[in-house]
Design a protein around this motif. Structure first.
Motif, short mmCIF file in Angstrom:
data_model
loop_
_atom_site.label_atom_id
_atom_site.label_comp_id
_atom_site.label_asym_id
_atom_site.label_seq_id
_atom_site.Cartn_x
_atom_site.Cartn_y
_atom_site.Cartn_z
N LEU A 27 0.82 -1.22 0.00
CA LEU A 27 0.00 0.00 0.00
C LEU A 27 0.85 1.27 0.00
CD1 LEU A 27 -2.84 -1.02 2.51
CD2 LEU A 27 -2.98 -0.94 0.02
N HIS A 28 2.12 1.15 -0.33
CA HIS A 28 3.01 2.30 -0.32
C HIS A 28 3.90 2.32 -1.55
CE1 HIS A 28 1.94 2.04 3.97
NE2 HIS A 28 2.26 3.32 4.05
N GLY A 29 4.24 3.53 -1.98
CA GLY A 29 5.24 3.73 -3.00
C GLY A 29 4.97 2.98 -4.29
N ARG A 30 6.01 2.36 -4.83
CA ARG A 30 5.93 1.70 -6.13
C ARG A 30 5.60 0.22 -6.04
NH1 ARG A 30 11.48 4.27 -8.80
NH2 ARG A 30 10.88 6.46 -8.61
N THR A 31 5.47 -0.30 -4.84
CA THR A 31 5.11 -1.71 -4.69
C THR A 31 3.73 -1.97 -5.28
OG1 THR A 31 6.55 -2.37 -2.87
CG2 THR A 31 4.37 -3.37 -2.92
N GLU A 32 3.60 -3.08 -5.96
CA GLU A 32 2.35 -3.47 -6.60
C GLU A 32 1.73 -4.62 -5.82
OE1 GLU A 32 3.42 -4.46 -10.58
OE2 GLU A 32 4.29 -2.49 -11.00
N GLY A 69 -10.63 8.59 7.15
CA GLY A 69 -11.84 9.14 6.54
C GLY A 69 -11.56 10.39 5.74
N GLY A 70 -10.64 11.23 6.24
CA GLY A 70 -10.28 12.44 5.51
C GLY A 70 -9.62 12.13 4.17
N PHE A 71 -8.76 11.11 4.16
CA PHE A 71 -8.16 10.70 2.89
C PHE A 71 -9.22 10.22 1.92
CE2 PHE A 71 -3.78 9.92 4.86
CZ PHE A 71 -3.13 10.83 4.03
N ARG A 72 -10.18 9.43 2.40
CA ARG A 72 -11.19 8.86 1.50
C ARG A 72 -12.10 9.93 0.90
NH1 ARG A 72 -10.78 3.39 2.06
NH2 ARG A 72 -10.23 2.62 4.13
N THR A 73 -12.47 10.90 1.70
CA THR A 73 -13.47 11.87 1.23
C THR A 73 -12.85 13.12 0.62
OG1 THR A 73 -13.61 12.85 3.45
CG2 THR A 73 -15.15 11.06 2.92
N GLY A 103 0.57 11.60 -5.30
CA GLY A 103 0.89 10.61 -6.32
C GLY A 103 0.27 9.25 -6.07
N GLN A 104 -0.47 9.11 -4.95
CA GLN A 104 -1.11 7.84 -4.59
C GLN A 104 -2.62 7.99 -4.64
OE1 GLN A 104 0.43 4.86 -3.73
NE2 GLN A 104 2.40 5.78 -4.23
N PRO A 105 -3.36 6.92 -4.99
CA PRO A 105 -4.82 6.97 -4.90
C PRO A 105 -5.26 7.21 -3.45
CG PRO A 105 -4.09 5.07 -6.18
CD PRO A 105 -2.86 5.64 -5.53
N ARG A 106 -6.27 8.04 -3.28
CA ARG A 106 -6.70 8.37 -1.92
C ARG A 106 -7.17 7.14 -1.15
NH1 ARG A 106 -11.64 12.54 -2.66
NH2 ARG A 106 -9.97 13.63 -3.79
N GLU A 107 -7.78 6.15 -1.84
CA GLU A 107 -8.21 4.94 -1.16
C GLU A 107 -7.02 4.14 -0.63
OE1 GLU A 107 -11.20 3.77 -0.32
OE2 GLU A 107 -12.13 5.62 -1.04
N ARG A 108 -5.93 4.15 -1.39
CA ARG A 108 -4.73 3.43 -0.95
C ARG A 108 -4.16 4.07 0.31
NH1 ARG A 108 1.10 2.35 -3.65
NH2 ARG A 108 1.15 0.09 -3.44
N LEU A 109 -4.14 5.38 0.36
CA LEU A 109 -3.66 6.08 1.54
C LEU A 109 -4.54 5.77 2.76
CD1 LEU A 109 -3.01 9.49 -0.23
CD2 LEU A 109 -1.23 7.98 0.68
N ALA A 110 -5.85 5.79 2.55
CA ALA A 110 -6.77 5.49 3.64
C ALA A 110 -6.61 4.06 4.12
CB ALA A 110 -8.21 5.74 3.19
N ASP A 111 -6.44 3.13 3.19
CA ASP A 111 -6.27 1.73 3.56
C ASP A 111 -4.97 1.52 4.34
OD1 ASP A 111 -8.64 1.06 2.35
OD2 ASP A 111 -7.73 0.32 0.50
N ALA A 112 -3.92 2.26 3.98
CA ALA A 112 -2.65 2.15 4.71
C ALA A 112 -2.84 2.56 6.17
CB ALA A 112 -1.58 3.00 4.04
#
Length: 260
Positions: free
Chosen positions: A56-61, A137-141, A171-180
């Motif tokens: 859920l971080h950086g360039r890792t897939e 929640g802030g990241f998601r919305t 540079g990251q999807p907001r859902e990915r940040l929230a999930d992290a």
């Protein structure tokens, strides 16, 4: 780009190479491998330094699925397998320390020593969980801009580098940040097992860390049988290796020369 395939995930990593002792750096939540640039600059040549991006971080897939820090410890061990490294010193900041502790519990024979920077062995108190829930929640919305004013100060406390890391978040999807952040909330308590970890350990902690207060670093110093020192970085917050590298790199180098 260098990737290690571990159980279907493509873990991004960078390796300075060389014949020196192997040191693997694991970053904190919402950071990535780039947070270790000051340490790599200081250590490369004498040590073989490996940095990587966690799930859920950086360039890792990865598939974005919920996971635990025990799972992340497995990722780290898989990275060592990919590199053909039997044993390494593990340096971890915050959640990078969570997974490093668990790697030491899961496979002690793979760990030469530990450096734990502003990390802990306990679960979060409810107040911290409530705060993190609001951040997720802030990241998601609202995306990074919705949480940046508070979160950047909480994590870094050094305005000069805030914009750099805000760009990383953009540079990251907001859902990915929230999930992290959601994964961070689920960390379990391993404090009762610290006595099982006999490897040499250096504890580094920011004096003014708010997310992981100094007493939690002192707990690691007191309960890890191999703890050799606790370095308290004056005036530093949660990320002293990035904000105060001049005060961290010297003790880090001394420890690695003696134990890596």
């Amino acid at each position: 780009m260098p990737f290690a395939s571990v159980d279907g995930r493509q873990l991004y990593f960078e390796d300075t190479g060389g014949d020196g002792p192997v040191v693997v750096f694991s970053h904190g939540n919402l950071m990535d491998h780039r947070m270790w640039a000051p340490q790599i600059e200081a250590l490369r040549g004498e040590f073989r330094c490996v940095v990587w991006d966690e799930r859920l971080h950086g360039r890792t897939e990865d598939d974005g699925a919920r996971h635990t820090y025990w799972d992340s410890a497995g990722d780290l061990l898989g990275l060592l397998d990919h590199l053909g490294v039997a044993q390494a010193t593990l340096v971890g900041h915050s959640q990078g320390g969570f997974l490093s502790l668990r790697a030491a519990l899961r496979a002690p024979e793979r760990v030469m020593a530990l450096v734990l920077i502003d990390t802990a062995a306990v679960a979060w108190p409810q107040e911290a969980l409530d705060q993190m829930s609001g951040i997720a929640g802030g990241f998601r919305t609202g995306g990074p801009d919705a949480v940046a004013p508070v979160l950047l100060d909480l994590l870094l406390g050094r305005p000069g580098i805030h914009e750099e890391w805000l760009r990383v978040w953009h540079g990251q999807p907001r859902e990915r940040l929230a999930d992290a952040v959601a994964v961070l909330m689920g960390v379990d308590d391993v404090s009762a097992r610290l006595a099982e970890i006999g490897r040499p350990a250096l504890i580094v902690h920011g004096e003014a860390d708010r997310p992981v207060p100094l007493p939690l670093g002192q707990m690691l110093r007191d309960r890890l049988p191999g703890a050799v020192d606790l370095i308290v970085v004056p005036g530093a917050g949660h990320t002293p290796s990035l904000t105060h590298p001049d005060l961290v790199n010297g003790p880090l180098m001394t420890f690695l020369r003696g134990h890596a």
